[in-house]
Design a protein around this motif. Sequence first.
Motif, PDB file in Angstrom:
ATOM      1  N   LYS A 166      40.925  37.195  42.723  1.00 25.14           N
ATOM      2  CA  LYS A 166      40.947  38.564  42.186  1.00 25.14           C
ATOM      3  C   LYS A 166      40.541  39.581  43.247  1.00 25.14           C
ATOM      4  CE  LYS A 166      40.217  37.886  37.213  1.00 25.14           C
ATOM      5  NZ  LYS A 166      39.263  38.108  36.094  1.00 25.14           N
ATOM      6  N   ALA A 167      39.616  39.190  44.120  1.00 25.43           N
ATOM      7  CA  ALA A 167      39.172  40.100  45.186  1.00 25.43           C
ATOM      8  C   ALA A 167      40.326  40.431  46.126  1.00 25.43           C
ATOM      9  CB  ALA A 167      38.013  39.486  45.955  1.00 25.43           C
ATOM     10  N   GLN A 168      41.155  39.434  46.434  1.00 28.85           N
ATOM     11  CA  GLN A 168      42.334  39.681  47.270  1.00 28.85           C
ATOM     12  C   GLN A 168      43.339  40.558  46.533  1.00 28.85           C
ATOM     13  OE1 GLN A 168      42.897  39.028  50.359  1.00 28.85           O
ATOM     14  NE2 GLN A 168      41.236  37.615  50.860  1.00 28.85           N
ATOM     15  N   ALA A 169      43.536  40.284  45.250  1.00 26.07           N
ATOM     16  CA  ALA A 169      44.509  41.040  44.460  1.00 26.07           C
ATOM     17  C   ALA A 169      44.089  42.500  44.303  1.00 26.07           C
ATOM     18  CB  ALA A 169      44.690  40.389  43.091  1.00 26.07           C
ATOM     19  N   ALA A 170      42.763  42.728  44.247  1.00 24.00           N
ATOM     20  CA  ALA A 170      42.270  44.106  44.081  1.00 24.00           C
ATOM     21  C   ALA A 170      42.633  44.972  45.277  1.00 24.00           C
ATOM     22  CB  ALA A 170      40.759  44.080  43.881  1.00 24.00           C
ATOM     23  N   ALA A 215      54.730  27.608  28.262  1.00 23.70           N
ATOM     24  CA  ALA A 215      55.978  28.376  28.157  1.00 23.70           C
ATOM     25  C   ALA A 215      56.025  29.501  29.192  1.00 23.70           C
ATOM     26  CB  ALA A 215      56.127  28.938  26.745  1.00 23.70           C
ATOM     27  N   VAL A 216      54.889  30.158  29.412  1.00 21.40           N
ATOM     28  CA  VAL A 216      54.833  31.246  30.390  1.00 21.40           C
ATOM     29  C   VAL A 216      54.951  30.694  31.809  1.00 21.40           C
ATOM     30  CG1 VAL A 216      53.402  33.124  31.313  1.00 21.40           C
ATOM     31  CG2 VAL A 216      53.477  32.694  28.840  1.00 21.40           C
ATOM     32  N   LEU A 217      54.253  29.591  32.066  1.00 24.07           N
ATOM     33  CA  LEU A 217      54.323  28.964  33.387  1.00 24.07           C
ATOM     34  C   LEU A 217      55.754  28.545  33.718  1.00 24.07           C
ATOM     35  CD1 LEU A 217      53.118  27.685  35.954  1.00 24.07           C
ATOM     36  CD2 LEU A 217      52.623  25.643  34.588  1.00 24.07           C
ATOM     37  N   ILE A 218      56.415  27.889  32.767  1.00 24.72           N
ATOM     38  CA  ILE A 218      57.787  27.417  33.003  1.00 24.72           C
ATOM     39  C   ILE A 218      58.722  28.600  33.234  1.00 24.72           C
ATOM     40  CG2 ILE A 218      59.761  26.244  31.938  1.00 24.72           C
ATOM     41  CD1 ILE A 218      57.677  24.432  30.508  1.00 24.72           C
ATOM     42  N   VAL A 264      50.216  34.838  40.498  1.00 26.89           N
ATOM     43  CA  VAL A 264      49.243  33.740  40.506  1.00 26.89           C
ATOM     44  C   VAL A 264      48.907  33.371  39.067  1.00 26.89           C
ATOM     45  CG1 VAL A 264      46.990  32.949  41.299  1.00 26.89           C
ATOM     46  CG2 VAL A 264      48.267  34.642  42.654  1.00 26.89           C
ATOM     47  N   ILE A 265      49.098  32.084  38.727  1.00 26.56           N
ATOM     48  CA  ILE A 265      48.756  31.584  37.391  1.00 26.56           C
ATOM     49  C   ILE A 265      47.713  30.481  37.534  1.00 26.56           C
ATOM     50  CG2 ILE A 265      49.623  30.307  35.379  1.00 26.56           C
ATOM     51  CD1 ILE A 265      52.270  31.752  35.685  1.00 26.56           C
ATOM     52  N   GLY A 266      46.663  30.555  36.715  1.00 28.89           N
ATOM     53  CA  GLY A 266      45.619  29.544  36.754  1.00 28.89           C
ATOM     54  C   GLY A 266      44.249  30.154  36.583  1.00 28.89           C
ATOM     55  N   ASP A 267      43.244  29.283  36.497  1.00 28.19           N
ATOM     56  CA  ASP A 267      41.869  29.739  36.341  1.00 28.19           C
ATOM     57  C   ASP A 267      40.955  28.688  36.954  1.00 28.19           C
ATOM     58  OD1 ASP A 267      39.731  31.266  35.657  1.00 28.19           O
ATOM     59  OD2 ASP A 267      40.048  31.180  33.493  1.00 28.19           O
ATOM     60  N   LEU A 315      47.615  36.421  36.755  1.00 30.01           N
ATOM     61  CA  LEU A 315      47.798  36.313  35.308  1.00 30.01           C
ATOM     62  C   LEU A 315      46.741  35.451  34.640  1.00 30.01           C
ATOM     63  CD1 LEU A 315      51.683  35.867  35.019  1.00 30.01           C
ATOM     64  CD2 LEU A 315      50.334  37.985  35.002  1.00 30.01           C
ATOM     65  N   GLY A 316      45.946  34.701  35.436  1.00 29.17           N
ATOM     66  CA  GLY A 316      44.957  33.800  34.852  1.00 29.17           C
ATOM     67  C   GLY A 316      45.633  32.615  34.183  1.00 29.17           C
TER      68      GLY A 316
END
Length: 385
Positions: free
Chosen positions: A243-247, A261-264, A232-235, A255-256
């Motif tokens: 984050k609660a689901q990821a925990a 460049a990282v997204l691509i 998951v990318i974004g904020d 990744l926030g």
Amino acid sequence: MKVAIVHEWLTTYAGSEKVVEQMLEVYPEADVFVMVDFLPEKDRGFLKGRKVRTSFLQNMPFAKKKYRQYLPLMPLAIEQFDLSAYDLILSSSHAVAKGVITGPNQLHISYVHSPIRYAWDMQHQYLKESGLQRGLKGAFAKWMLSRIRMWDYRTANGVDYFIANSEFIASRIWKVYRRESSVIYPPVNVNAFAYREDKEDFYLTASRMVPYKKMDMIAEAFAGMPDKKLVVIGDGPDMEKVKAQAAKSPNIQVLGYQPDAVLIDHMQRAKAFVFAAEEDFGITPVEAQACGTPVIAYGRGGSLETVRGLGVPQPTGVFFEEQTPAQVIAAVSRFENEGGAIQAANCRKNAVRFSPESFRKKLQQHVDNKLHHNTRQAGSVQAVL
């Protein structure tokens, strides 16, 4: 021919600003009018040093951060621009830009990203999310939105021709204004998203984490598929829900916010891109396809026009019919069972349809046709007189 380009505001360099950028490529001598201009210096390259005309809202208190709260004044602000010296007016409108005042000898073509969402079909959602359903503030908001609807409908008569950014928005324009529109899809910089054929064993979702994007719902779906990895990318406001689901689910990696460049890089390597929003157009599914990556998308709105679902020639993705975790799980299962029909090369081919070059060509052809039509029509009137 003197050309004016009218846009609501310049505060970020996002989808609608990229439309303005391509309009300026077609009409480099055009003057630009916006209600407020607080665009950071790093994002101003596409303006090529040209002066931007702003409205009185530019100098209102706290306008830089609170400009949206001046919505009740925006119809007045947009009507104060004196465009009488221009032959062609192109408005890029998702709120009030189409409401500029023009004369009978001017051609006004409005490129509509959407009629004002929070005043029309999304009013109740807007009031709910803003906590304006009740009380004195709520009553004022409802009255104000009612006035804006009346103004918005009236000013549609000042537009000679509408362009919609998708068939989905064309249907909204007809619903709200009872006006026909041509469709020219917005430009997507597909060349910035390099094609890659080999994929890795993870799914990707990326977006602003706001309620209608349903990022938490996607995370919940993958929490129910512990054998499938989700990145998951974004904020945004819904980050804590994600984050609660990821925990609770080690298969979900958050990744926030990440630079382009990282997204691509993740888009290029992902097995598929998951997209759950009902968008007017939706740029990120096109960007993913430009990387050769299939899309698993909610089958409403612009996604139906940018993604080719299983069952049609040269498919590029899979649709799900409801914004629920169960539907996402079913769509992922279908993708894994039938996704062999989706070829990376066809994803790229489909994405190229939305290139900036295609946008510029179609826009110029459309404007030239309307200019020719108006000139011929004016000549016929003169002949009769």
